[in-house]
Design an enzyme around this catalytic site. Structure first.
Site, PDB file in Angstrom:
ATOM      1  N   LYS A   1       8.417   2.722   2.427  1.00  0.00           N
ATOM      2  CA  LYS A   1       7.761   2.912   1.146  1.00  0.00           C
ATOM      3  C   LYS A   1       6.722   4.035   1.183  1.00  0.00           C
ATOM      4  O   LYS A   1       6.740   4.935   0.337  1.00  0.00           O
ATOM      5  CB  LYS A   1       7.094   1.584   0.772  1.00  0.00           C
ATOM      6  CG  LYS A   1       6.467   1.575  -0.573  1.00  0.00           C
ATOM      7  CD  LYS A   1       5.659   0.312  -0.716  1.00  0.00           C
ATOM      8  CE  LYS A   1       4.581   0.287   0.358  1.00  0.00           C
ATOM      9  NZ  LYS A   1       3.573  -0.711   0.147  1.00  0.00           N
ATOM     10  N   THR A   2       5.868   3.998   2.176  1.00  0.00           N
ATOM     11  CA  THR A   2       4.822   5.015   2.289  1.00  0.00           C
ATOM     12  C   THR A   2       5.441   6.394   2.448  1.00  0.00           C
ATOM     13  O   THR A   2       4.974   7.381   1.877  1.00  0.00           O
ATOM     14  CB  THR A   2       3.911   4.718   3.495  1.00  0.00           C
ATOM     15  OG1 THR A   2       3.607   3.331   3.482  1.00  0.00           O
ATOM     16  CG2 THR A   2       2.631   5.512   3.416  1.00  0.00           C
TER      17      THR A   2
ATOM     18  N   ASP B   1       0.851   2.280  -5.968  1.00  0.00           N
ATOM     19  CA  ASP B   1       1.386   1.650  -4.769  1.00  0.00           C
ATOM     20  C   ASP B   1       1.018   0.160  -4.796  1.00  0.00           C
ATOM     21  O   ASP B   1       0.075  -0.226  -5.473  1.00  0.00           O
ATOM     22  CB  ASP B   1       0.765   2.331  -3.542  1.00  0.00           C
ATOM     23  CG  ASP B   1       1.444   1.910  -2.265  1.00  0.00           C
ATOM     24  OD1 ASP B   1       2.534   1.315  -2.341  1.00  0.00           O
ATOM     25  OD2 ASP B   1       0.890   2.180  -1.181  1.00  0.00           O
ATOM     26  N   GLU B   2       1.729  -0.652  -4.038  1.00  0.00           N
ATOM     27  CA  GLU B   2       1.460  -2.097  -3.981  1.00  0.00           C
ATOM     28  C   GLU B   2       1.340  -2.663  -5.394  1.00  0.00           C
ATOM     29  O   GLU B   2       0.406  -3.401  -5.721  1.00  0.00           O
ATOM     30  CB  GLU B   2       0.164  -2.388  -3.190  1.00  0.00           C
ATOM     31  CG  GLU B   2       0.104  -1.794  -1.807  1.00  0.00           C
ATOM     32  CD  GLU B   2       0.963  -2.525  -0.790  1.00  0.00           C
ATOM     33  OE1 GLU B   2       1.747  -3.404  -1.176  1.00  0.00           O
ATOM     34  OE2 GLU B   2       0.858  -2.189   0.403  1.00  0.00           O
TER      35      GLU B   2
ATOM     36  N   GLN C   1       5.962  -9.631  -1.479  1.00  0.00           N
ATOM     37  CA  GLN C   1       4.738  -9.383  -0.725  1.00  0.00           C
ATOM     38  C   GLN C   1       3.489  -9.521  -1.582  1.00  0.00           C
ATOM     39  O   GLN C   1       2.431  -8.991  -1.253  1.00  0.00           O
ATOM     40  CB  GLN C   1       4.782  -7.996  -0.085  1.00  0.00           C
ATOM     41  CG  GLN C   1       5.852  -7.879   0.986  1.00  0.00           C
ATOM     42  CD  GLN C   1       5.809  -6.544   1.684  1.00  0.00           C
ATOM     43  OE1 GLN C   1       4.847  -6.226   2.365  1.00  0.00           O
ATOM     44  NE2 GLN C   1       6.849  -5.757   1.516  1.00  0.00           N
TER      45      GLN C   1
ATOM     46  N   ARG D   1       5.469  -7.696   9.741  1.00  0.00           N
ATOM     47  CA  ARG D   1       4.662  -6.625  10.343  1.00  0.00           C
ATOM     48  C   ARG D   1       5.229  -6.223  11.692  1.00  0.00           C
ATOM     49  O   ARG D   1       4.901  -5.180  12.247  1.00  0.00           O
ATOM     50  CB  ARG D   1       3.188  -7.045  10.551  1.00  0.00           C
ATOM     51  CG  ARG D   1       2.392  -7.421   9.307  1.00  0.00           C
ATOM     52  CD  ARG D   1       2.468  -6.403   8.224  1.00  0.00           C
ATOM     53  NE  ARG D   1       3.519  -6.752   7.282  1.00  0.00           N
ATOM     54  CZ  ARG D   1       4.018  -5.922   6.386  1.00  0.00           C
ATOM     55  NH1 ARG D   1       3.570  -4.694   6.320  1.00  0.00           N
ATOM     56  NH2 ARG D   1       4.985  -6.291   5.568  1.00  0.00           N
TER      57      ARG D   1
END
Length: 686
Positions: free
Chosen positions: A35-36, A211-212, A247, A623
């Site tokens: 994503k980043t 984002d997020e 998430q 993670r």
DNA sequence: GCCCCCGCCACGCGT
DNA sequence: TGGCGGGGGC
């Protein structure tokens, strides 16, 4: 950036996400799906297409994410990013308020109140309304006020708190202060009521990215929607949101992943892109994560897969108690480093609560494992740092009562409860701040009449003179002794002037070590300022920018010297990060899911809190890249008593075949391994 | 009137 | 572990 690079480094959906820069875009990005990478490439691609930096606004969830994004775009384009706006919603709100403070009726240099300051002010407001009682849970009240302010709650039967809320609000206004909610509600109201201002910002930020997105609140969503504008014949606004409903772990803070559904409704012409290839984890880890999350209902459909077949099994261990747990983690880390060549910074240790980090820290210290804690009681929350910061705030904004009352008698200067009560009386009568009252006393020379002894009046006068002196020093920014003005130097002078060192020594007369430790924190604080003011990209290294900066950075991520250190943090803080090896500590019923969320579940009779706890566990698992350890203590000391624990029910949701159970034995089981271990140890100590 | 010390309480995640 | 409020000493 050439097309070749783009298509060789990105998969098909990623490429589409990067190239679709016009119109509304919704990207559903599963855990570890790059994503980043997509966001940074997308920005680089936009710049490549000739879109000016200043037209791009990228909103992130944490300061850390913002910084990382900026760095990565810089690396990618090898250009300076002077007018690109990458920040959190709150930082953006602060920027908008700063640019329009007069219109909004604020004075320059307002203070920003964090949770602690807020609670202090609420306590004062309760006292003012004669409703204070030690039984009142300030934390809960503060959260309730937040919900009122952000429109998530309405006054119900406890409408008597309304007067306290009004008192709190007028307090903020008098003290020229804002709380965190104001940073969003005020810009929103500004945009809603002043169309000319809104148009100005719309003209500037033509390309918006969030984002997020699953963790944005309704307020933040509305802010984004207003800025973007509504769909029109020309193909709609250029806003792109990236998120993953699985998430969403911040609903307790007002986040609402239904914003994703709202976005779909509000922007019917959106282009939807799903990133489903996981680049991060082995299939073992991914299968475990999917096994857990599949127990949730109402999820957006997705099919996360990974090309990294197999992988090491998940290791589960039931230590006797929290000390055994910490010891196990420390031992395993030492072995991972020596036997398997992992670096300390490859390892993340995740806990549900900050307090769980304590035992683990001790074990790390005992075994000489370098580590870094992020989150928790932040560096800036420490008493000594808050004291110095309060002085700085008073210099910038003397009406900031919370800060003034904190330091008016710290170090002690004979201004006690009675004096302050008299000042309070003048303040509330005249609707002015405490500083205003002191000024009034000093200039009218009525001090002697108001106080029994003129000593208090004299002390107040001396105090006010000192503050005025520092104002000259800090705000006029004159060069000293031929050297240019520097904020760090001013802070040094301030710390000397108030003789904080002597104060610390007298406060900790029995514990000199503690006094020294606290003073070293202040020195660290000053070094942070030095580091910040020597940054060539920093165009204004003054007092006010520094205060703004630190009021929004509560999580202490400081400088990014994570090299060679184990990362110890809460699961929430680990969001957006990844580690080759992850330990999830305290995977017990009552911690994951947390007992307070179980309680919430029962109270609301809704099946939602547990779902969020499950998502949290899902975030923790995902993670990990290669190895995952989970520990669940059989007993844990909590509130000075030992409690029997049972493992987290979520552990049963991980497919059994992916798990191996750890016996309490050293992994140096064979002779061969022992020899290898000894050889490595020799190598290390030579 | 100010300060010190003692005892009490709480401890979910964070912009 | 620490923060805070109340009561007694100075």
């Amino acid at each position: 950036m050439s097309k070749l690079i783009l298509s060789s480094e990105l998969n098909e959906p990623q490429l589409k996400a990067v190239r679709t820069i016009e119109g509304p875009v919704l990207i559903i990005a599963g855990a570890g799906s790059g994503k980043t990478r997509v966001i940074t490439y997308r920005i680089a691609h936009m710049l490549d297409k000739g879109i000016p930096q200043s037209a791009i606004l990228a909103l992130t969830f944490t300061n850390k994410a913002a910084r990382e994004m900026e760095t990565r775009v810089k690396e990618l384009t090898r250009k300076k990013m002077q007018s690109l706006t990458v920040c959190t919603f709150h930082a953006f709100g602060l920027k908008v308020i700063s640019e329009n403070y007069e219109l909004l009726g604020y004075r320059k240099n307002f203070s920003i109140y964090d949770e602690t300051d807020k609670m202090t002010l609420i306590k004062e407001s309760l006292r003012e309304c004669k409703m204070f009682s030690p039984k009142i849970n300030l934390y809960e009240l503060s959260q309730y006020f937040s919900k009122i302010k952000t429109g998530l709650a309405k006054w119900t039967d406890d409408a008597n708190m309304q007067s306290v809320y009004d008192e709190y609000q007028s307090g903020l206004k008098i003290y020229n202060a804002l709380d965190f909610d104001d940073l969003l509600t005020i810009p929103l109201a500004l945009f809603e009521n002043h169309d000319d201002v809104l148009q100005k910002y719309r003209q500037k930020y033509k390309y918006i990215m969030v984002d997020e997105f699953q963790d944005t609140s309704f307020l933040q969503y509305r802010l984004m929607k207003l800025l973007a504008g509504s769909e029109n014949a020309k193909g709609g606004p250029h806003c792109c949101v990236v998120g993953d409903d699985d998430q969403s772990i911040y609903s307790w803070r007002g986040a609402n992943y239904e914003n994703i559904l709202m976005f779909e409704q509000d922007f019917p012409s959106r282009i939807e892109i799903k990133l489903e290839q996981n680049y991060r984890s082995t299939t073992t880890i991914l299968d475990a994560a999917n096994g857990v999350i599949s127990h949730n209902t109402g999820r957006k459909e997705k099919n996360l897969w990974s090309p990294k077949e197999g992988g090491k099994p998940i290791e589960l261990f039931y230590p006797e108690n929290e000390r055994a747990e910490a010891g196990f983690i420390a031992d395993q880390i030492t072995q991972l480093k020596i036997m398997e060549g992992f670096n300390y910074h490859d390892i993340g240790v995740l806990t549900r609560t900050n307090s769980l980090a304590h035992n683990i820290e001790e074990a790390f210290l005992a075994e000489n494992i370098p580590y870094r804690v992020s989150g928790g009681t932040s560096f800036f929350q420490r008493k000594e740092i808050k004291d110095i910061t309060s002085y700085l705030r008073i210099i910038a904004n003397s009406d900031d009562d919370v800060s003034l009352l904190r330091i008016i008698n710290t170090p002690r200067r004979g201004i006690g409860k009675t004096t302050i009560a008299s000042l309070n009386e003048i303040s509330s009568k005249n609707k002015i701040s405490t500083w205003g009252s002191i000024m009034r006393l000093n200039y009218s020379r009525a001090g002697g009449q108001l106080f029994h002894d003129s000593k208090s009046a004299t002390e107040l006068e001396i105090f006010a003179e000192k503050i005025e002196g520092w104002k000259t020093l800090f705000l006029e920014r004159k060069s000293q002794d031929g050297k240019p003005w520097r904020l760090s130097q001013c802070v040094r002078t301030l710390v000397d002037d108030i003789d904080y060192w002597s104060y610390l020594v007298s406060e900790h007369s029995k514990d000199e070590k503690k006094a020294r430790w606290k003073f070293s924190n202040i020195e660290y604080f000053i070094r942070m300022i030095e580091y910040w003011e020597s940054d060539p990209d920093n165009l204004d290294a003054g007092l006010y920018p520094w205060l703004n900066r630190i009021s929004l950075i509560t999580r202490d991520d400081g400088e990014d010297d994570n090299e060679g250190k184990v990362n110890l943090m809460t699961i929430h803080a680990a969001k957006g990060l990844e580690f080759p090896v992850v330990f999830i500590a305290g995977a017990e019923d009552g911690l994951i899911p947390h007992e307070k969320s179980i309680l919430e579940e029962e109270e609301n009779n809704e099946y939602s809190s547990i779902q969020e706890e499950r998502r949290l566990f899902y975030v923790a698992i995902t993670r990990a890249r290669e190895k995952l350890f989970i520990t669940s203590a059989q007993k844990r000391r909590y509130l000075q008593s030992e409690k029997e624990c049972s493992p987290s029910p979520f552990l049963d949701e991980i497919p059994k075949e992916l798990i191996i159970y750890h016996e309490k034995k050293s992994s140096i089981a064979t002779e061969e391994e022992a020899e290898k271990y000894i050889a490595k140890m020799r190598e290390m100590f030579n």
